[in-house]
Design an enzyme around this catalytic site. Structure first.
Site, PDB file in Angstrom:
ATOM      1  CB  CYS A  86      -0.956  -0.002   1.181  1.00  0.00           C
ATOM      2  SG  CYS A  86      -2.040  -1.441   1.147  1.00  0.00           S
ATOM      3  CG  HIS A 133      -3.539   3.090   1.238  1.00  0.00           C
ATOM      4  ND1 HIS A 133      -3.761   2.573  -0.011  1.00  0.00           N
ATOM      5  CD2 HIS A 133      -3.733   2.070   2.125  1.00  0.00           C
ATOM      6  CE1 HIS A 133      -4.055   1.299   0.104  1.00  0.00           C
ATOM      7  NE2 HIS A 133      -4.042   0.960   1.385  1.00  0.00           N
ATOM      8  CG  ASN A 150      -6.623  -1.572  -0.025  1.00  0.00           C
ATOM      9  OD1 ASN A 150      -5.903  -1.031  -0.857  1.00  0.00           O
ATOM     10  ND2 ASN A 150      -6.181  -1.985   1.141  1.00  0.00           N
TER      11      ASN A 150
END
Ligand code: UT7
Length: 333
Positions: free
Chosen positions: A115, A260, A290
């Site tokens: 990430c 993020h 995500n």
């Protein structure tokens, strides 16, 4: 005057297949209510068919970024490709993307920082541009998660979170006063390696993958959700404030915050800790889930096209993910 690197253009691409929470509830024991309440996610995109890899999603995102930057494919001097879900085990997706773009010979580097992968990659591009090694660096974040998650009761905590998508930016030399990447701060701590990981196949096992591992699902991502949540809500505001501080800025100087996208609750908590108004925070997790290395470049590309980013906009970034890895950055567009 010393060279400064800037983000000159951005692009994104997501597959057309929309998978809603209700669709997932047809596959295993979950519900739209649970997913929305715990994560904020309403739907995500999955690749339409077999054979589409991260480099395929990156291709249209790259073309969009080049167009906005006013650069041709031939102008790309280097590719940095952030992904935890490369098309194949090796070689890297950057090599595959370069070939698909028709620019054989151009160097390509894959970055495996999950990430935080996009900000790690941006940091490499920043250094290359400032030192004069390259003039135009393509930085991509792209993931195909849908083929790697366990769409069953056993993997439901992770399976509901992830989606497929790609984002790209072109990094080159800043041309205006103030414009450019002002700071990038990177961190990693392997103490959390087993709190979010895919264990197999692994080169330390003989064989790397066997039937028992498959039966136990050790080839699927596993996560200690609460632990990751705790770390993310502590490290993201900390690294964002550190990065701002290194630029001599405060949170009031920030026009837009692009965190993020792992969980809406994480981002709301981080925004609260930073003391930034919600209308300055970018959320698109509702639509995409995500997408790991792709969330930040997708956020840049959408914000630019929505008019939230323009000349002089000061954007703060923060990311946290597997590794653990985390990163913060301040960029003036
Ligand atoms: O990009 C970085 C990577 N990831 C993250 O940043 C994620 C960080 N963690 C999180 O976002 C949250 O921990 C989750 C959203 C993953 C989970 O939320 P939570 O509030 O921490 O839930 P939990 O894991 O404590 O589980 C609560 C309950 C459990 O049931 P019991 O034991 O209370 O009966 C789970 O079995 O929810 C159950 N559960 C589900 N129920 C319906 C877990 N997953 C699901 C599901 N649908 N998909």
């Amino acid at each position: 005057m010393a060279k400064r690197a800037a983000i000159l253009g951005s692009g994104h691409y997501v597959p057309s297949r929309v998978v809603t929470n209700d669709d997932l509830a047809q596959m295993f024991n979950t519900s739209d209510e649970w997913i929305v309440q715990r994560t904020g996610i309403k739907e995500r995109r999955f690749i339409e068919e077999n054979g589409i890899g991260a480099s395929d999603l990156a291709l249209p995102a790259t073309k969009m970024a080049l167009e906005q930057a006013g650069r041709a494919v031939e102008d790309i001097d280097a590719i940095i490709f952030a992904t935890l879900s490369p098309d194949i085990y090796f070689p890297g997706s950057g090599c595959l993307l370069g070939h698909k773009l028709g620019i054989g010979g151009v160097p390509a580097l894959d970055v495996r920082n999950q990430c935080s992968g996009f900000l790690y990659s941006l940091s490499v591009a920043d250094a290359w541009i400032r030192s004069g090694v390259y003039r135009n660096v393509l930085v991509v974040g792209a993931e195909v998660h849908s083929t790697g998650i366990e769409l069953a009761d056993r993997g439901r905590d992770v399976a509901v979170l992830f989606g497929d998508g790609a984002g790209a930016v072109v990094v080159g030399e800043a041309t205006r006063e103030g414009q450019g990447i002002k700071d990038i701060e990177l961190h990693a701590d392997g103490v959390g390696a087993r709190d979010l990981w895919v264990e197999a196949p692994a080169s330390m096992f003989i064989p790397r993958l066997d039937q028992a591992m498959l039966d136990e699902g050790r080839h699927y991502p596993r996560m200690n959700g609460r632990q990751v949540f705790r770390w993310a809500t502590e490290k993201m505001p900390q690294v964002a404030m550190d990065s701002l501080g290194r630029c001599g800025m405060t949170i009031d100087d920030v026009d837009l915050f692009i965190p993020h996208q792992a969980n809406m609750r994480i981002n709301q908590m981080v925004a609260k800790r930073l003391g930034i108004a919600d209308d300055k925070v970018v959320h698109n997790i509702q639509r995409y889930g995500n997408t790991t290395a792709a969330t930040i470049p997708i956020g840049i590309s959408e914000s630019w096209r929505e008019g939230k980013i323009g000349e002089g906009t000061k954007v703060l970034f923060a990311a946290f993910g597997a590794g653990f890895t985390w990163a913060g950055s301040v960029v003036e567009f």
